[in-house]
Scaffold this active site. Sequence first.
Site, PDB file in Angstrom:
ATOM      1  N   ASP A 179      -8.697  -2.345  -0.709  1.00 18.46           N
ATOM      2  CA  ASP A 179      -9.529  -1.143  -0.543  1.00 18.46           C
ATOM      3  C   ASP A 179      -9.598  -0.276  -1.800  1.00 18.46           C
ATOM      4  OD1 ASP A 179     -10.105  -1.809   2.061  1.00 18.46           O
ATOM      5  OD2 ASP A 179      -8.513  -0.597   2.926  1.00 18.46           O
TER       6      ASP A 179
ATOM      7  N   MET B 151     -14.980 -21.648 -25.364  1.00 12.05           N
ATOM      8  CA  MET B 151     -15.877 -21.045 -26.353  1.00 12.05           C
ATOM      9  C   MET B 151     -15.213 -19.823 -26.981  1.00 12.05           C
ATOM     10  SD  MET B 151     -19.541 -21.292 -24.391  1.00 12.05           S
ATOM     11  CE  MET B 151     -20.625 -21.063 -25.790  1.00 12.05           C
TER      12      MET B 151
ATOM     13  N   ARG C 271     -30.928  -8.120  10.585  1.00 14.33           N
ATOM     14  CA  ARG C 271     -29.725  -8.841  10.986  1.00 14.33           C
ATOM     15  C   ARG C 271     -28.485  -8.076  10.521  1.00 14.33           C
ATOM     16  NH1 ARG C 271     -33.343 -11.242  13.068  1.00 14.33           N
ATOM     17  NH2 ARG C 271     -33.697 -13.491  13.202  1.00 14.33           N
TER      18      ARG C 271
ATOM     19  N   GLU D 135     -16.737   0.123   6.930  1.00 14.88           N
ATOM     20  CA  GLU D 135     -16.333   0.139   8.340  1.00 14.88           C
ATOM     21  C   GLU D 135     -15.923   1.533   8.811  1.00 14.88           C
ATOM     22  OE1 GLU D 135     -12.891  -2.230   9.227  1.00 14.88           O
ATOM     23  OE2 GLU D 135     -11.939  -1.780   7.322  1.00 14.88           O
TER      24      GLU D 135
ATOM     25  N   SER E 216      -3.808  -3.858  -2.546  1.00 17.39           N
ATOM     26  CA  SER E 216      -4.713  -3.395  -1.487  1.00 17.39           C
ATOM     27  C   SER E 216      -6.142  -3.685  -1.898  1.00 17.39           C
ATOM     28  CB  SER E 216      -4.545  -1.891  -1.265  1.00 17.39           C
ATOM     29  OG  SER E 216      -5.606  -1.371  -0.492  1.00 17.39           O
TER      30      SER E 216
ATOM     31  N   GLY F  69       0.814  -1.212   0.000  1.00 14.61           N
ATOM     32  CA  GLY F  69       0.000   0.000   0.000  1.00 14.61           C
ATOM     33  C   GLY F  69       0.843   1.256   0.000  1.00 14.61           C
ATOM     34  N   ASP F  70       0.185   2.412   0.224  1.00 15.04           N
ATOM     35  CA  ASP F  70       0.917   3.683   0.134  1.00 15.04           C
ATOM     36  C   ASP F  70       1.993   3.805   1.206  1.00 15.04           C
ATOM     37  OD1 ASP F  70      -1.018   3.916   2.103  1.00 15.04           O
ATOM     38  OD2 ASP F  70      -1.343   6.051   1.784  1.00 15.04           O
TER      39      ASP F  70
END
Length: 793
Positions: A178, A586, A304, A276, A176, A130-131
Amino acid sequence: MVRRGCAWSRATSAKPKIFFENLSGAGKAIAVLTSGGDAQGMNAAVRAVVRMGLYVGAKVYFIHEGYQGMVDGGENIREATWESVSSMLQVGGTVIGSARCKEFRSHEGRLKAAHNLVQRGITNLCVIGGDGSLTGANLFREEWSGLLNELVEQGVIEAESVQKYSALHIVGMVGSIDNDFCGTDMTIGTDSALHRIIEVVDAIMTTAQSHQRTFVLEVMGRHCGYLALVSALACGADWVLIPEMPPEDGWEDKMCQKLSATRSRGTRLNIIIVAEGAIDRHGKPITSSYVKELVVKCLGFDTRVTILGHVQRGGTPSAFDRILASRMGVEAVLALLETTANTPACVVSLSGNQSVRLPLMECVQMTQEVQKAMDQKRFEEAVKLRGRSFENNLKTYKLLAHRKPESELPVSNFNVAVLNVGAPAAGMNAAVRSAVRVGISEGHKMFAVSDGFEGFYKGQIKEIKWADVGGWTGQGGSLLGTKRTLPAKHVDKIAEQMRKHNINALLVIGGFEAFLSLLELLMARGKYDEFCVPMAMVPATVSNNVPGSDLSIGADTALNAITTTCDRIKQSASGTKRRVFIIETMGGYCGYLATVGGLAAGADAAYIYEESFDIRDLQANVEHLTEKMKTSIQRGLVLRNENSNENYTTDFIYQLYTEEGKGVFDCRKNVLGHMQQGGAPSPFDRNFGTKISAKAMQWVSKKGPGGRVFANTEDSCCLLGMRRRALIFQPVVQLKDETDFVHRIPKEQWWLKLRPLMKILAKYKTSYDVSDSGQLEHVVHNRPKESDASVAM
């Protein structure tokens, strides 16, 4: 340049080719590491770096456990071999390990890492993370010469080493789930995470419908709402909450009103997706439990909560992630070979279906700008900084999920007919849903035509409402019905139905037959004024053989079916003697599925019509596999496109391999057949279908804003396709010159450039055209118009 096993007879280009034979890696040492959180597809990237590095003559090293392994050295840094990355393409996570390393953040830690690299002569680093991981790599690169001087002063290395290893070169790939890194349309792992989410949503929707329940799903995305937004778009969720665009004050009442209105129209379930990191306008977290309590309190619905958690990081990588990671890995090695002392550290990115190289720190700075904008509550700016793809996703979701009251709809006397033509393709239903809802939002009356043009001339036409297409995004096949019937023989009856229902525009969703149909209707305009209306086509076929578009709805789902089946077939040979599998795909005369499926599944060969082959090529492939089987390789995989050659059939190739492989390996064959057209659409196809169809419907609206128009110009009959980095409308008549009508394929196909890459990763000596490899570009806030890999998602 033509070599056996790499014939380019039908894949020619006027552009002069540059081959990487000029870019030797001899004497260079490349190390690859994965850092930070894991992501599906990282192993495919590691495999590509190792094999491409070895192919160009470089030494390649694994650094186990990320930066911690670099600091600790010893057995954590090991030389890689060709065989050491076998059988890892389909494995999730990262087999070389990943760890967060506090020690590397200190100067002393980086000094140890530099010493460990210099000992092995490593001055080229490929970092997948990641960064934060990429920023750390860039800092390491900037300090490199100073670190070497310190090591000389300490007497740990010789003074000559400073000169010999004077510069450290860094190339990054973003791993990542995200998709939170600016500069690339997609990061490695994102598509696979969407697969996990959509699998859960599809499963939950059946139980929710049974009990008339509301489900609140919490997905990952602490600082980025991409997964939540795209999964909401892919499953038609009733409400989505993301950190980049917090809901307006009073959202609780609006959400409950929306859920109540949906239930009152007969819907038996509600889906709410929460990232989140979701917050309200004042920065207060919005949790999934809070949303559940709200729904129960205000509406009394049986509700739920499901928190997906780390299941999103798990499982086997999707076909998209394997291909993306493989392409990026090869591109990263090319970038390292071309780098000089003055070249800035770069990150390999995806723009449309093109590889590009961007300055690493420019991307990191823009990514940090997004967080800064969110912290300062400049949310609209944060959405724009995320990129055009993210912005388009958000606009499309709002357009399709939130129905305007009748009083707010624009007044239009426009009647639009939607139909599917050709073979069924997963994602067609998502495209129809999108067209219907966008059309209604534009004030039009929408008509659904059953069974393509066959149903059209028989009068199987009825008005379709907003609620009629609810829940369509996850349905496979074609709920409208689809036939291959072309309109030419029935134009008089079709014109009569156009008059009867006052149809003012057509939206055709389908494959090559849909393209031929529009050409036939265009020809009929001279005789029938009814066809002088705006007509648009959206490509939808598993074969991906429609001219004017690099991608078609349904092809990604078919690729995943091929990849999953190949994984299972290869796994069936575990613990047995050496075995080669011959698999038929195919595609008609188009070799897209065989080639790209072969790249995703790690095939040893893929036979297609576009690249001619003869008995000598087949013999060479058998000999090549025989040599590989004498090492530790236990399984071989050969794909054949169904119409690749009328004489060298699947049975013939199976029998040839069986005979020639006697004593070394045995063979099995499998014809995948129509399973490639079936199943629930992939997240990519759901979103590609949704967004491309929405755009086509908006084009139709612009052509006739005030009601019926007389449209007889070429540009009133268009195909909307993805070309390199953009979605563009192209008059179908102008695409005739680009089409091989006999074999029903475009004359030029971009994916043919991936074939040498597949061969290199299968250990063939071949030529590789680098004239189209990624070039260093600067990051810009506004990418080229409609740049969308996904409309890529």
